[in-house]
Design a protein around this motif. Sequence first.
Motif, PDB file in Angstrom:
ATOM      1  N   THR A   1       8.732 -23.423  63.459  1.00 28.91           N
ATOM      2  CA  THR A   1       9.089 -22.264  62.639  1.00 28.91           C
ATOM      3  C   THR A   1       8.013 -21.998  61.590  1.00 28.91           C
TER       4      THR A   1
ATOM      5  N   GLU B   1       9.906 -17.032  57.753  1.00 27.44           N
ATOM      6  CA  GLU B   1      10.725 -16.348  58.739  1.00 27.44           C
ATOM      7  C   GLU B   1      12.144 -16.173  58.203  1.00 27.44           C
ATOM      8  N   ASP B   2      12.846 -15.155  58.721  1.00 29.43           N
ATOM      9  CA  ASP B   2      14.250 -14.981  58.334  1.00 29.43           C
ATOM     10  C   ASP B   2      15.138 -15.832  59.235  1.00 29.43           C
ATOM     11  N   ASP B   3      16.371 -16.048  58.782  1.00 30.00           N
ATOM     12  CA  ASP B   3      17.289 -16.897  59.529  1.00 30.00           C
ATOM     13  C   ASP B   3      17.751 -16.243  60.815  1.00 30.00           C
ATOM     14  N   GLU B   4      17.654 -14.900  60.905  1.00 28.65           N
ATOM     15  CA  GLU B   4      18.139 -14.197  62.086  1.00 28.65           C
ATOM     16  C   GLU B   4      17.368 -14.599  63.341  1.00 28.65           C
ATOM     17  N   ARG B   5      16.061 -14.806  63.206  1.00 24.34           N
ATOM     18  CA  ARG B   5      15.235 -15.172  64.353  1.00 24.34           C
ATOM     19  C   ARG B   5      15.623 -16.546  64.880  1.00 24.34           C
ATOM     20  N   GLU B   6      15.882 -17.496  63.988  1.00 23.39           N
ATOM     21  CA  GLU B   6      16.283 -18.828  64.419  1.00 23.39           C
ATOM     22  C   GLU B   6      17.673 -18.794  65.049  1.00 23.39           C
ATOM     23  N   ARG B   7      18.564 -17.991  64.448  1.00 25.22           N
ATOM     24  CA  ARG B   7      19.919 -17.889  64.980  1.00 25.22           C
ATOM     25  C   ARG B   7      19.899 -17.318  66.403  1.00 25.22           C
ATOM     26  N   THR B   8      19.048 -16.308  66.639  1.00 24.90           N
ATOM     27  CA  THR B   8      18.945 -15.706  67.970  1.00 24.90           C
ATOM     28  C   THR B   8      18.440 -16.720  68.982  1.00 24.90           C
TER      29      THR B   8
ATOM     30  N   ARG C   1      18.742 -19.999  68.872  1.00 21.78           N
ATOM     31  CA  ARG C   1      19.787 -20.996  69.137  1.00 21.78           C
ATOM     32  C   ARG C   1      20.852 -20.440  70.089  1.00 21.78           C
ATOM     33  N   GLU C   2      21.230 -19.173  69.874  1.00 22.62           N
ATOM     34  CA  GLU C   2      22.242 -18.568  70.743  1.00 22.62           C
ATOM     35  C   GLU C   2      21.742 -18.491  72.182  1.00 22.62           C
TER      36      GLU C   2
ATOM     37  N   ARG D   1      14.796  -6.719  75.895  1.00 23.01           N
ATOM     38  CA  ARG D   1      15.092  -7.958  75.194  1.00 23.01           C
ATOM     39  C   ARG D   1      13.900  -8.898  75.139  1.00 23.01           C
TER      40      ARG D   1
END
Length: 657
Positions: A525, A531-538, A540-541, A651
Amino acid sequence: MDLGKLLLGRRLANRDARERKIGTFEAVPAMGLDALGSSAYGPEAALAVLAVLGTAGTHWLRPVTLPIVALLVILFVSYRQTIRAYPHQGGAYYVARCNLGVLPSLFAAAALMIDYVLNVAVGISAGVAVLVSLLPSLHAHTLALCLGVLALLTLTNLRGTQESGRLFALPTYTFIASFVAIVVIGTARALAAGGHPAALTPPPAPHAGAAVRGASLIWLLLRAFASGCTAMTGVEAVSNGMGAFREPSVRYGTRTLALLVLVLGVLLAGIAYLAPAYGVAAMDQTRPGYRTVLAQIAGAVLGHGALYAIALVALVCVLTVSANTSFVAFPRLCRSVAADGFLPQPFAVSGRRLVYTVGVLYLAACAGVLLLAFGGITDRLIPLFAVGAFLSFTLSQAAMVAHWRTCVREAKSAVERRRHRVRAAINATGATTTALALAVIVVAKFAEGAWITVLVLPCVIGLLLAIRSYYAEVERLFRGLAPLALEGAQPPVVLVAIEHWNRLAAKALEFGIGLSPDVVGVHLTELEGPEDDERERTLRERWREHVEAPARAAGLRAPPLRLVQAPFRTIHEPLLALIREIEAEQPQRRVAVLIPELVKQHWYQQVLHSHRGRRLRAGLLRHGGSRVTVISVPWYLDEPGADVPPGDAGRDGAEAR
């Protein structure tokens, strides 16, 4: 369009090597241009030293040239024996290695390497000097012309020895015919006029000379002899390049050597006779209006007509490409030295045209540096010349004496022993005379620049020994032979570097699961900044959806995803820290790192994509240690299935970029 094929020609297979061998017709232009071209700058260098005597200096050229021609004959007889004794590798390095040992052979190799580099610079600068004599308006562009000729020679020799020999055949044989004719015509006219012929185009009158007598005159003549000896450089090229001849190599080698020595001897003797007869003296190359000694002789004998132009154009061509001898011999010498471990291994590898490409390029680079350093002026380079050539002459002939002594001891009859003793005496004469000439050259030219060669020589030998020491250490470390240690062998812990979740990452992960049950996805990272948390969350999903769920459904251990911070935006240091952590927890396991990489097949892809995979691989190989294995997983844009399905374009498209 394949630029390499356009410039260098098609690739040649190993089976084509025999067809690339040359005979006498190609060998004279390929190996003899140095010897032939030196007839232009050797006598001129001697006249430049004698210029202090004025008009009287030209008359001293004859007694100075006489021992040079005698030495040339001795070298011919000596090298003819060398060729017969070593029909495939008759170079000074190889002969000295076989008969005198490692250190003398390295002296021979270093001397020849230095001499070949100097020959390229001197030959090209001398050729451009003649061109400037023909077209004085080009005087201001001397250095640029030298570098242009160097580039042309390099490209020609990268295409192959056979091509260079055939390409330069026309100017070479035109030069031989033209200047042998000039010598014959000029000599006949001089004899008919009682030694004082009238010049059709009078050369510039020499300046008034100083009165030099006694020891000063002897010293001046020794210096002139030392400078004139540069005319013999290149005689050894035939023996050094014996591997290039087709069979029977001895016949073609001796024919080539005999033709070169005969023409060179005629030209040297002719110039020594004609220069004082027509009042030709050396001129200052740095000043406008400069004309070489050969140009002045040609003008005096032929006038400035069509024959003069043909002779001068041939002379320009021969001199400018006389460096071709070095381009043929230098790579072959380096190949032999590299095969013994004293030069880097790439010097011993044939390129696409079955020539030793690294040697050709290295020679061109060194000669280019010399031309830049000395401004392309021949007179500034001459003092560095001939030391290496005469040292190699001496070592080669001394090695042949040792060779014949061994043959005498092994001879089975008195007749055979007598023959070998005669041959040893011939080579001993060659070794003695070249050693004396070498001593004169070093002493006479030491202060003028020969000290540079004397200083560089041991440095080159030291470098060769250091390279061999390195290879010896590598061989020592690799030498141990032992059976495989298979007890307790386990699959490695596999780390898969994940930049984005896409099909490139999926391919690497599938490969990793096939290697080991212990696979970990690693994402660094903050490589591009905070970086924002949204990129990491995506990420992981998608990992849970596309990796963990299919793995459980298949009854496999689901690979975990590790997010490792890279606070300073370095790519290998955070991954190395994770590797050290795994090695501390599981010291018996090895670690394999899989790096997904897009293969960049076009030049614009080098600009449009990052090179993080390459940088990561380089960092891991440099700092990871022997327990870390690095594996590249390639992805080709044009391979089957590389097209992104329409539903995934939105995507995955941005992530692929």
